[in-house]
Design a protein around this motif. Structure first.
Motif, PDB file in Angstrom:
ATOM      1  N   GLY A 160       0.832  -1.215   0.000  1.00 58.88           N
ATOM      2  CA  GLY A 160       0.000   0.000   0.000  1.00 58.88           C
ATOM      3  C   GLY A 160       0.859   1.255   0.000  1.00 58.88           C
ATOM      4  N   LEU A 161       1.859   1.291   0.871  1.00 58.40           N
ATOM      5  CA  LEU A 161       2.719   2.479   0.960  1.00 58.40           C
ATOM      6  C   LEU A 161       3.497   2.667  -0.347  1.00 58.40           C
ATOM      7  CD1 LEU A 161       4.161   2.178   4.609  1.00 58.40           C
ATOM      8  CD2 LEU A 161       2.132   3.431   3.834  1.00 58.40           C
ATOM      9  N   GLY A 162       3.902   1.544  -0.961  1.00 58.64           N
ATOM     10  CA  GLY A 162       4.620   1.612  -2.238  1.00 58.64           C
ATOM     11  C   GLY A 162       3.761   2.289  -3.294  1.00 58.64           C
ATOM     12  N   GLY A 163       2.474   1.952  -3.310  1.00 62.42           N
ATOM     13  CA  GLY A 163       1.547   2.571  -4.269  1.00 62.42           C
ATOM     14  C   GLY A 163       1.439   4.076  -4.036  1.00 62.42           C
ATOM     15  N   LEU A 164       1.406   4.478  -2.774  1.00 59.05           N
ATOM     16  CA  LEU A 164       1.308   5.920  -2.463  1.00 59.05           C
ATOM     17  C   LEU A 164       2.575   6.652  -2.880  1.00 59.05           C
ATOM     18  CD1 LEU A 164      -0.393   5.838   1.080  1.00 59.05           C
ATOM     19  CD2 LEU A 164      -1.451   6.161  -1.165  1.00 59.05           C
ATOM     20  N   ARG A 165       3.724   5.997  -2.695  1.00 60.03           N
ATOM     21  CA  ARG A 165       4.978   6.649  -3.096  1.00 60.03           C
ATOM     22  C   ARG A 165       5.073   6.745  -4.626  1.00 60.03           C
ATOM     23  NH1 ARG A 165       7.082   3.419   1.132  1.00 60.03           N
ATOM     24  NH2 ARG A 165       8.080   2.062  -0.387  1.00 60.03           N
ATOM     25  N   ALA A 166       4.524   5.736  -5.315  1.00 60.31           N
ATOM     26  CA  ALA A 166       4.503   5.804  -6.785  1.00 60.31           C
ATOM     27  C   ALA A 166       3.659   6.997  -7.224  1.00 60.31           C
ATOM     28  CB  ALA A 166       3.956   4.500  -7.366  1.00 60.31           C
ATOM     29  N   PHE A 167       2.519   7.200  -6.554  1.00 58.38           N
ATOM     30  CA  PHE A 167       1.708   8.387  -6.877  1.00 58.38           C
ATOM     31  C   PHE A 167       2.498   9.660  -6.577  1.00 58.38           C
ATOM     32  CE2 PHE A 167      -0.952  11.874  -5.303  1.00 58.38           C
ATOM     33  CZ  PHE A 167      -1.484  12.266  -6.525  1.00 58.38           C
ATOM     34  N   ARG A 168       3.210   9.676  -5.452  1.00 57.20           N
ATOM     35  CA  ARG A 168       4.027  10.859  -5.104  1.00 57.20           C
ATOM     36  C   ARG A 168       5.013  11.186  -6.232  1.00 57.20           C
ATOM     37  NH1 ARG A 168       4.002  13.298  -0.416  1.00 57.20           N
ATOM     38  NH2 ARG A 168       2.786  12.377   1.275  1.00 57.20           N
ATOM     39  N   ASN A 169       5.639  10.149  -6.795  1.00 65.99           N
ATOM     40  CA  ASN A 169       6.607  10.394  -7.875  1.00 65.99           C
ATOM     41  C   ASN A 169       5.933  11.018  -9.092  1.00 65.99           C
ATOM     42  OD1 ASN A 169       8.707   9.424  -6.347  1.00 65.99           O
ATOM     43  ND2 ASN A 169       8.551   7.334  -7.148  1.00 65.99           N
ATOM     44  N   ARG A 170       4.770  10.459  -9.466  1.00 69.65           N
ATOM     45  CA  ARG A 170       4.041  11.018 -10.618  1.00 69.65           C
ATOM     46  C   ARG A 170       3.588  12.445 -10.318  1.00 69.65           C
ATOM     47  NH1 ARG A 170       1.427   6.033 -10.216  1.00 69.65           N
ATOM     48  NH2 ARG A 170      -0.572   6.948  -9.592  1.00 69.65           N
ATOM     49  N   ARG A 171       3.126  12.646  -9.095  1.00 67.12           N
ATOM     50  CA  ARG A 171       2.648  13.982  -8.713  1.00 67.12           C
ATOM     51  C   ARG A 171       3.788  14.994  -8.731  1.00 67.12           C
ATOM     52  NH1 ARG A 171       0.877  16.117  -2.784  1.00 67.12           N
ATOM     53  NH2 ARG A 171       3.030  15.470  -2.505  1.00 67.12           N
ATOM     54  N   ALA A 172       4.972  14.566  -8.267  1.00 68.76           N
ATOM     55  CA  ALA A 172       6.121  15.486  -8.229  1.00 68.76           C
ATOM     56  C   ALA A 172       6.461  15.961  -9.641  1.00 68.76           C
ATOM     57  CB  ALA A 172       7.320  14.800  -7.581  1.00 68.76           C
TER      58      ALA A 172
END
Ligand code: AMP
Ligand code: MN
Ligand code: MN
Ligand code: MN
Length: 305
Positions: A105-117
């Motif tokens: 779950g946390l990995g998915g959120l960090r992947a979104f963070r990368n796209r968002r950045a």
């Protein structure tokens, strides 16, 4: 950093025994986990939770430092969640970081963070602010890029006076660099935390711009999906707000947590360990894991709600 300090504008001068919400440089905090633990020890905090945004990477170093100096480290995480078009933060306390569904779950959120950045970088570029993604990534030391890192970059480049100003000008909802969050659903965030043996806590509830009715719906839904506690005491709450959440915690049968949300020196108003005591009549969240130490292992997971 936060809009509502105490009415006097002063921090409590006493150190709390418990500080159950802090950040290290594994998310947007300024200190290495070992430095954070050393400062907590120096301040007189006895039980410290490291709760980085969507990451448990700093916990091993924090636990190692805590063991060496006799401080109790509660392994934690602050999970970003979306609820009714609003970002809410759910702190997980006493989690088993090795739990696979939590990490997934946390990995998915960090992947979104990368796209968002990347998207934040593009939006700032359009606003004639060059190299923001590279600048923010440099300040994140190779870790996950948060809006705080963009804010630090904007201050460094002279586009804003301080972090709060950078948020107000560029990064807050509705501003040029704002990208809506696609975070975990509330029930998912709670399930990951509970699945990892932890206790789910609504972080800094006074910071959400929710009307009274919507706030009650959030708390009710959180409880229904297995949430256990509310952060009654935190740096974002003045004494009136603290009392309000103490009442709500009692009414909804939730436990009460206390954390500074410390991000480092010069990172706003929060200061490590300098938080008010829990109001009278609150059932403290730490009774969950302190109680576990006295019960048979089979009883683990039966958290009082
Ligand atoms: P993110 O999770 O990347 O969207 O960033 C949220 C983080 O930004 C929060 O955890 C705070 O540390 C920080 N933050 C949010 N609003 C402000 C503000 N107005 N001033 C300073 N820092 C803020
Ligand atoms: Mn933060
Ligand atoms: Mn938060
Ligand atoms: Mn936080």
């Amino acid at each position: 950093m936060l809009p509502c300090a105490t009415p006097t504008g002063r921090r409590p001068t006493m150190t709390s025994r418990y500080d159950l919400h802090t950040h290290s440089l594994y998310s947007d905090g300024a200190a290495h986990p070992a430095e954070l633990v050393a400062l907590a020890r120096e301040r007189g905090v006895q039980v410290l939770a490291l709760t980085d945004h969507d990451s448990t990477e700093g916990l091993a170093a924090a636990a190692c430092a805590a063991t060496a100096c006799g401080l109790t480290l509660v392994p934690g995480v602050e999970v970003s969640a979306s609820w009714q078009n609003q970002t809410v933060h759910i702190v997980g306390l006493d989690v088993d970081a090795a739990h696979a569904p939590l990490q997934q779950g946390l990995g998915g959120l960090r992947a979104f963070r990368n796209r968002r950045a990347e998207e934040i970088g593009r939006r700032l570029e359009k606003a004639r602010i060059a190299d923001a993604l590279a600048g923010a990534a440099r300040l994140a030391h190779g870790g996950c890029v948060t809006r705080t890192h963009f804010a630090r970059f904007l201050v460094e480049r002279g586009h804003a006076r301080n972090l709060a100003h950078a948020f107000r000008l560029f990064l807050a909802r509705g501003r040029t660099g704002y990208v809506p969050g696609q975070w975990a659903a509330l029930a998912e965030a709670v399930a990951w935390i509970r699945g990892a043996g932890g206790v789910a806590v609504i972080a800094h509830p006074g910071r959400y711009r929710l009307g009274a009715g919507k706030l009650r719906r959030l708390i009710a839904e959180f409880r229904e999906c297995g949430g256990t506690a509310i952060e009654v005491v935190c740096s974002a709450h003045n004494p009136d707000v603290t009392r309000q959440f103490a009442r709500l915690a009692r009414e909804f049968g939730l436990l009460a947590s206390a954390g500074s949300d410390y991000h480092g020196p010069g990172c706003g108003w929060a200061d490590l360990g300098r938080i008010a005591p829990l109001p009278e009549g609150c059932a403290p969240v730490w009774q969950v894991w302190e109680g576990r130490q006295m019960v048979a292992p089979a009883a683990r997971g039966l958290t009082p709600v």
